[in-house]
Design a protein around this motif. Structure first.
Motif, PDB file in Angstrom:
ATOM      1  N   ALA A  61      38.659  35.634  47.750  1.00 55.53           N
ATOM      2  CA  ALA A  61      38.843  36.644  46.741  1.00 55.53           C
ATOM      3  C   ALA A  61      39.503  36.069  45.426  1.00 55.53           C
ATOM      4  CB  ALA A  61      39.686  37.824  47.344  1.00 55.53           C
ATOM      5  N   LEU A  62      40.477  35.393  45.572  1.00 52.60           N
ATOM      6  CA  LEU A  62      40.896  34.813  44.327  1.00 52.60           C
ATOM      7  C   LEU A  62      40.220  33.949  43.610  1.00 52.60           C
ATOM      8  CD1 LEU A  62      44.775  33.849  45.488  1.00 52.60           C
ATOM      9  CD2 LEU A  62      43.783  35.875  44.030  1.00 52.60           C
ATOM     10  N   ILE A  63      39.397  33.104  44.123  1.00 52.07           N
ATOM     11  CA  ILE A  63      38.490  31.997  43.681  1.00 52.07           C
ATOM     12  C   ILE A  63      37.219  33.016  42.961  1.00 52.07           C
ATOM     13  CG2 ILE A  63      36.609  30.166  44.054  1.00 52.07           C
ATOM     14  CD1 ILE A  63      38.559  29.081  46.162  1.00 52.07           C
ATOM     15  N   THR A  64      36.917  34.003  43.713  1.00 55.39           N
ATOM     16  CA  THR A  64      35.630  35.003  43.100  1.00 55.39           C
ATOM     17  C   THR A  64      36.230  35.617  41.947  1.00 55.39           C
ATOM     18  OG1 THR A  64      34.865  35.226  45.349  1.00 55.39           O
ATOM     19  CG2 THR A  64      34.385  36.741  43.494  1.00 55.39           C
ATOM     20  N   LEU A  65      37.400  35.846  41.937  1.00 55.35           N
ATOM     21  CA  LEU A  65      38.006  36.702  40.805  1.00 55.35           C
ATOM     22  C   LEU A  65      38.196  35.665  39.485  1.00 55.35           C
ATOM     23  CD1 LEU A  65      39.394  39.108  39.409  1.00 55.35           C
ATOM     24  CD2 LEU A  65      41.649  38.015  40.385  1.00 55.35           C
ATOM     25  N   ALA A  66      38.729  34.472  39.718  1.00 59.98           N
ATOM     26  CA  ALA A  66      38.911  33.646  38.909  1.00 59.98           C
ATOM     27  C   ALA A  66      37.449  33.352  38.030  1.00 59.98           C
ATOM     28  CB  ALA A  66      39.552  32.249  39.416  1.00 59.98           C
ATOM     29  N   ALA A  67      36.425  33.138  38.955  1.00 52.90           N
ATOM     30  CA  ALA A  67      34.999  32.727  38.559  1.00 52.90           C
ATOM     31  C   ALA A  67      34.616  33.771  37.541  1.00 52.90           C
ATOM     32  CB  ALA A  67      34.224  32.401  39.517  1.00 52.90           C
ATOM     33  N   GLY A  68      34.828  35.128  38.150  1.00 52.82           N
ATOM     34  CA  GLY A  68      34.371  36.482  37.210  1.00 52.82           C
ATOM     35  C   GLY A  68      35.130  36.338  35.940  1.00 52.82           C
ATOM     36  N   VAL A  86      36.319  33.809  34.244  1.00 52.06           N
ATOM     37  CA  VAL A  86      35.971  32.765  33.372  1.00 52.06           C
ATOM     38  C   VAL A  86      34.375  33.022  32.715  1.00 52.06           C
ATOM     39  CG1 VAL A  86      35.106  30.568  33.345  1.00 52.06           C
ATOM     40  CG2 VAL A  86      37.211  30.849  34.410  1.00 52.06           C
ATOM     41  N   PHE A  87      33.641  33.651  33.621  1.00 52.30           N
ATOM     42  CA  PHE A  87      32.206  34.066  33.439  1.00 52.30           C
ATOM     43  C   PHE A  87      32.434  34.959  32.266  1.00 52.30           C
ATOM     44  CE2 PHE A  87      28.560  37.008  34.166  1.00 52.30           C
ATOM     45  CZ  PHE A  87      27.703  35.883  33.643  1.00 52.30           C
ATOM     46  N   GLY A  88      33.385  36.078  32.476  1.00 48.13           N
ATOM     47  CA  GLY A  88      33.456  37.146  31.332  1.00 48.13           C
ATOM     48  C   GLY A  88      33.877  36.866  30.108  1.00 48.13           C
ATOM     49  N   LEU A  89      34.912  35.811  30.264  1.00 47.67           N
ATOM     50  CA  LEU A  89      35.472  35.208  28.975  1.00 47.67           C
ATOM     51  C   LEU A  89      34.412  34.359  28.150  1.00 47.67           C
ATOM     52  CD1 LEU A  89      38.868  34.100  30.286  1.00 47.67           C
ATOM     53  CD2 LEU A  89      38.580  35.962  28.420  1.00 47.67           C
ATOM     54  N   GLY A  90      33.608  33.748  28.859  1.00 47.28           N
ATOM     55  CA  GLY A  90      32.392  33.173  28.562  1.00 47.28           C
ATOM     56  C   GLY A  90      31.472  33.806  27.593  1.00 47.28           C
ATOM     57  N   LEU A  91      31.256  34.852  28.386  1.00 45.59           N
ATOM     58  CA  LEU A  91      30.320  35.971  27.709  1.00 45.59           C
ATOM     59  C   LEU A  91      30.827  36.567  26.412  1.00 45.59           C
ATOM     60  CD1 LEU A  91      29.007  37.947  30.982  1.00 45.59           C
ATOM     61  CD2 LEU A  91      27.681  36.250  29.638  1.00 45.59           C
ATOM     62  N   ALA A  92      32.019  36.840  26.314  1.00 42.92           N
ATOM     63  CA  ALA A  92      32.727  37.389  25.218  1.00 42.92           C
ATOM     64  C   ALA A  92      32.818  36.363  24.177  1.00 42.92           C
ATOM     65  CB  ALA A  92      33.952  38.071  25.629  1.00 42.92           C
ATOM     66  N   PHE A  93      33.272  35.304  24.533  1.00 36.54           N
ATOM     67  CA  PHE A  93      33.655  34.270  23.583  1.00 36.54           C
ATOM     68  C   PHE A  93      32.246  33.694  22.828  1.00 36.54           C
ATOM     69  CE2 PHE A  93      34.307  29.702  22.320  1.00 36.54           C
ATOM     70  CZ  PHE A  93      35.307  29.952  21.484  1.00 36.54           C
ATOM     71  N   SER A  94      31.157  33.914  23.607  1.00 39.13           N
ATOM     72  CA  SER A  94      29.985  33.475  23.157  1.00 39.13           C
ATOM     73  C   SER A  94      29.020  34.361  22.422  1.00 39.13           C
ATOM     74  CB  SER A  94      28.992  32.657  24.300  1.00 39.13           C
ATOM     75  OG  SER A  94      28.697  33.689  24.973  1.00 39.13           O
ATOM     76  N   LEU A 138      27.690  45.357  31.903  1.00 40.08           N
ATOM     77  CA  LEU A 138      29.104  45.833  32.419  1.00 40.08           C
ATOM     78  C   LEU A 138      30.325  45.862  31.175  1.00 40.08           C
ATOM     79  CD1 LEU A 138      29.224  44.408  36.040  1.00 40.08           C
ATOM     80  CD2 LEU A 138      29.117  46.743  35.357  1.00 40.08           C
ATOM     81  N   THR A 139      30.215  44.670  30.567  1.00 39.31           N
ATOM     82  CA  THR A 139      31.295  44.965  29.434  1.00 39.31           C
ATOM     83  C   THR A 139      31.110  45.903  28.330  1.00 39.31           C
ATOM     84  OG1 THR A 139      30.076  43.090  27.940  1.00 39.31           O
ATOM     85  CG2 THR A 139      31.632  42.417  29.806  1.00 39.31           C
ATOM     86  N   ALA A 140      29.732  46.089  28.386  1.00 37.44           N
ATOM     87  CA  ALA A 140      29.482  47.351  27.219  1.00 37.44           C
ATOM     88  C   ALA A 140      30.194  48.692  27.686  1.00 37.44           C
ATOM     89  CB  ALA A 140      27.967  47.510  27.035  1.00 37.44           C
ATOM     90  N   LEU A 141      30.523  48.734  29.011  1.00 34.78           N
ATOM     91  CA  LEU A 141      31.265  50.035  29.319  1.00 34.78           C
ATOM     92  C   LEU A 141      32.524  50.199  28.640  1.00 34.78           C
ATOM     93  CD1 LEU A 141      30.652  50.222  33.043  1.00 34.78           C
ATOM     94  CD2 LEU A 141      29.558  51.561  31.303  1.00 34.78           C
ATOM     95  N   THR A 142      33.153  49.095  28.012  1.00 31.74           N
ATOM     96  CA  THR A 142      34.507  49.042  27.180  1.00 31.74           C
ATOM     97  C   THR A 142      34.401  48.789  25.821  1.00 31.74           C
ATOM     98  OG1 THR A 142      34.737  46.692  27.729  1.00 31.74           O
ATOM     99  CG2 THR A 142      35.766  48.321  29.391  1.00 31.74           C
TER     100      THR A 142
END
Length: 139
Positions: free
Chosen positions: A3-10, A12-20, A106-110
């Motif tokens: 669960a921790l690795i999945t959370l961390a990967a998610g 990092v993925f979300g930050l990458g989407l936002a940053f890019s 999903l990020t668009a919800l916020t």
């Protein structure tokens, strides 16, 4: 640990989407509009994603099993059929029209709740219809 690795990967993925700026539909549509006012900036994002995938497969080929799971979960289908063609076409059309795919949607919800609500609602309805169609064909 899983669960921790999945959370961390998610994260990092979300930050990458936002940053890019892949969470910004205007940037995505600009990238997909190769015959109009094309914005090639997301090529770096796509190339980076391919690089991460290549590294992931190289690691997978050197290990018998993943570190926190019992076996690798790799797609087994190797043929191109009508479901793949139609599904990828619908995905591409939806992405091109809206500028969203599921992650940025999903990020668009916020950051853009009006569009995000409609996109995620359509995603849920489409997924439900697909589930019901598969269930009906399996009987």
């Amino acid at each position: 640990m899983y669960a921790l690795i999945t959370l961390a990967a998610g994260l990092v993925f979300g930050l990458g989407l936002a940053f890019s700026e892949m969470t910004n539909p205007t940037v995505v549509i600009g990238f997909l509009d190769i015959l109009g006012d094309w914005n090639p900036s997301l090529i770096i994002v796509m190339a980076s994603a391919i690089g991460v995938g290549v590294i992931g497969y190289a690691i997978k080929n050197k290990r018998v099993a993943p570190m926190v799971a019992s076996k690798w979960q790799i797609p087994t289908l190797k043929h191109i059929d009508s479901k793949l063609i139609i599904g990828s076409g619908l995905f591409g059309i939806g992405w091109g029209l809206s500028g969203y795919c599921p992650g940025p949607g999903l990020t668009a919800l916020t950051n853009n709740p009006n569009e995000g609500f409609y996109f995620i609602g359509a995603l849920i309805v489409g997924s439900g219809l697909h589930f019901l169609q598969n269930k009906a064909t399996q009987k």
